[in-house]
Structures are given as structure tokens and as C-alpha cells.
Design a protein around this motif. Structure first.
Motif, mmCIF file in Angstrom:
data_model
loop_
_atom_site.group_PDB
_atom_site.id
_atom_site.type_symbol
_atom_site.label_atom_id
_atom_site.label_comp_id
_atom_site.label_asym_id
_atom_site.label_seq_id
_atom_site.Cartn_x
_atom_site.Cartn_y
_atom_site.Cartn_z
ATOM 1 N N UNK A 66 0.829 -1.208 0.000
ATOM 2 C CA UNK A 66 0.000 0.000 0.000
ATOM 3 C C UNK A 66 0.865 1.261 0.000
ATOM 4 N N UNK A 67 1.986 1.224 0.738
ATOM 5 C CA UNK A 67 2.912 2.365 0.719
ATOM 6 C C UNK A 67 3.461 2.576 -0.691
ATOM 7 N N UNK A 72 3.740 5.478 -5.778
ATOM 8 C CA UNK A 72 3.729 5.369 -7.238
ATOM 9 C C UNK A 72 2.667 6.284 -7.837
ATOM 10 N N UNK A 73 1.471 6.288 -7.233
ATOM 11 C CA UNK A 73 0.417 7.221 -7.626
ATOM 12 C C UNK A 73 -0.136 7.036 -9.020
ATOM 13 N N UNK A 105 -6.622 4.865 2.299
ATOM 14 C CA UNK A 105 -7.768 3.955 2.174
ATOM 15 C C UNK A 105 -9.055 4.730 2.400
ATOM 16 N N UNK A 106 -10.037 4.495 1.542
ATOM 17 C CA UNK A 106 -11.352 5.109 1.710
ATOM 18 C C UNK A 106 -12.415 4.022 1.726
ATOM 19 N N UNK A 133 -6.132 7.681 -7.811
ATOM 20 C CA UNK A 133 -4.887 6.947 -8.098
ATOM 21 C C UNK A 133 -4.014 6.938 -6.838
ATOM 22 N N UNK A 134 -3.434 5.785 -6.556
ATOM 23 C CA UNK A 134 -2.616 5.635 -5.356
ATOM 24 C C UNK A 134 -3.412 5.259 -4.124
#
Length: 327
Positions: A66-67, A72-73, A105-106, A133-134
Motif C-alpha cells: 500500500x505504501x 507510485x500514484x 484507504x477510503x 490513483x494511489x
């Protein structure tokens, strides 16, 4: 995902892919839930204790990727969770995402649509909640409610004010096509769609409802409406079976997660999400020569500010790594 010695990244990815393969709905397959997927399946994992160790490993892996995804985005991930009441969606989100940075995270939950939402097309409210993105976006219930709840309760369709009189199989086939096209559009624009159906047995649901009634600190979870909805069990099983058959695609396959054992459901969900992130393979951005020169100059400036008797750069000597572990 079985226990064993440390593995190379390629070996780890291969083992995760092997672990989740029986859970994947093959695109084009005709699914009959009762025959094809066992809610009590546990893939040879011996017990809950072994499961906890595997989950910790999976959560750490997710945190790392996740990091990278955020740095990277370039790619976003949408995780769709579907289940009947008491299927374990909230617990899955809480445990599987416990190690990740909440900024990346959403979570969006979808209940009865509002008047404003009913004034738009049925995918509108879901599109508004997509991740960027990301980011990893989680739909706690998703656009698949539009071929599940409204199918089992067709009276809800009247509130959507659909044009014409399209009902029955024509309507559902059209929605399957529209959903598949929408998910393909998202995928082709850099957003991976991960779909998990938490497959709970009728008996396990009964036991979980009783737990919510018998334990005072669980009473808030119980709703008499959930029990009334249980009367539609067979209709939901048919709707889920057809949904899985029609919408598991090469670009957005379904995974049927055995949910009778909560600990195994969480391992499986973590493994599917980890498999997706490993396949994306996000990378930390590389620093160009100009930026590297700027970093070197700023490093020297910071080293000159070190108090007397302290290391100019504790990370260069190894002390910084120790400090980071303590934090």
C-alpha cells in the motif's frame, strides 16, 4: 499461504496465487453456490492459531504494497465486498486493513438510496465514491446491490423511475452488461476492481444472529429486518449464483470467500488483495540526477546542524534504523 521458511518475492507471489485459485470464479463459468463453493472450506490451514499467523503476514505484506501504491500514484484499487447480513464485511475490513495507512484507504458504505441518488442513474452514487490513483477504495456493499436486493425485492425498482417497462430477465441481463462495461472502463483507465463475495451458510448466519441477541454488547448489531430478510434466503442464493456467473470477467473476476470461519475469511481476503497489489507491482519513484544532487547538498547542511556528541547522520551509522524500530 502455508507456513514455512522465508521465501523469495516470486515464490511468495506464486504461493498466494495457488492459495486463492480455488476461490476464483472462472469467467464464463455457470455458478451454483450450494454445489460449487463450501462456506466452511479452509484450504488445509490447521486451526485459528495458524490462521492468525498467516493473517499477520498478509497484513504486513499489504502495508508494504500500500505504501508503494501511494508513492507510485499511478493505479487505484477498488475492493467490492458483498455478503448477506452477518457475513463479516465490517470485521474483514477492520482486520485486513489494520496495518495500512488510513490516509491511503477510503471506505464507502451504501444503504437505502436517498432522493438525490434516485434522481440519477443507478451507478452514479457508486462512481462518486471511487478511489483516486494511489488509493485503495472499499465498497462495503457495492453496485451489485442493484442486481441483488432490487432483484429479490422488485418493488424497489419503482423508486428508480426507469424509462419504459423493461423488467425481468431483460433488465438483469442489461445491468450485468452495463456493470461489466463500467468495470472494464475503470480497469482500462488504471483502476483495478477486486470483488469478494463472503459466502456464509444459513446455519452459521442463524448462530451469528443469536449471538447478537444473547450478548448485550452485540445487541446494537441486531435488526429484526435482518431476520425477515433471511426468509428470502433461497431467492438471494439464486441471485448471487447468477450474478457471479454473469459478472466474473477476465478484467474483474469474483472470488467466493468461505465465510463460516471468520479467521479464514480474513486470510483469504488479504490474500486476494495482496495478489492484486503484487500483480500491479507499484514502485517507489526513482530520483533523477538533479534531485539526487539536491539531496546530497541538503544532507550536508543537516549534518552540520548535529549537536555535539551525536552522530551527524544516525541512519548512515545504523542507529537510525534502531530508532525507527523502537517507534
Amino acid at each position: 499461504m502455508r507456513e514455512g521458511p522465508a521465501r523469495t518475492p516470486d515464490e511468495r507471489a506464486e504461493r498466494i496465487a495457488e492459495f486463492i485459485a480455488p476461490l476464483r470464479v472462472r469467467p464464463g463459468a455457470k455458478v451454483h453456490l450450494a454445489d460449487d463453493f463450501d462456506p466452511a472450506y479452509k484450504a488445509g490451514v490447521k486451526n485459528k492459531k495458524a490462521g492468525r499467523e498467516l493473517l499477520r503476514t498478509g497484513v504486513a505484506l499489504l502495508a508494504d504494497y500500500q505504501r508503494r501504491l501511494a508513492a507510485d500514484g499511478a493505479t487505484g484499487v477498488l475492493l467490492c465486498l458483498q455478503a448477506l447480513d452477518a457475513g463479516g464485511k465490517d470485521g474483514t475490513i477492520r482486520h485486513v486493513m489494520s496495518g495500512v495507512n488510513p490516509q491511503g484507504v477510503r471506505v464507502a458504505g451504501f444503504k437505502v438510496p436517498s432522493a438525490d441518488e434516485l434522481g440519477h442513474d443507478y451507478l452514479w452514487r457508486y462512481a462518486r465514491s471511487l478511489p483516486g490513483r494511489g488509493e485503495i477504495g472499499i465498497f462495503n456493499r457495492s453496485h451489485y446491490e442493484e442486481v441483488l436486493v432490487v432483484r429479490v425485492h422488485p418493488e424497489l425498482l419503482s423508486r428508480q423511475r426507469l424509462p419504459g417497462a423493461t423488467t425481468g430477465r431483460k433488465l438483469w441481463n442489461r445491468r450485468y452488461r452495463e456493470i461489466n462495461d463500467w468495470e472494464r472502463y475503470l480497469t482500462e483507465n488504471g483502476f483495478r476492481v477486486v470483488k469478494l463475495f463472503l459466502n456464509l451458510s444459513k446455519e452459521e448466519q442463524r448462530v451469528r444472529f443469536l449471538k447478537r441477541i444473547d450478548l448485550p454488547d452485540h445487541n446494537w448489531k441486531f435488526s429484526a429486518a435482518d431476520v425477515r430478510e433471511r426468509a428470502c434466503w433461497d431467492a438471494y442464493q439464486r441471485a448471487f449464483s447468477e450474478m457471479l456467473s454473469a459478472t466474473s470477467t477476465a478484467w474483474a473476476p469474483w472470488y467466493v470467500i468461505p465465510a463460516d470461519r471468520k479467521w479464514f475469511a480474513r486470510i483469504s481476503a488479504a490474500a486476494v488483495l495482496a495478489h492484486t497489489l503484487i500483480d500491479i507491482d507499484p514502485r517507489y519513484p526513482e530520483v533523477d540526477d538533479k534531485s539526487r544532487g539536491e539531496l546530497a547538498r541538503e544532507k550536508k547542511r543537516l549534518e552540520r546542524e548535529a549537536p555535539a556528541g551525536t552522530a551527524a547522520d544516525p541512519y548512515a551509522t545504523g542507529h537510525g534504523r534502531e530508532r525507527r524500530r523502537k517507534r
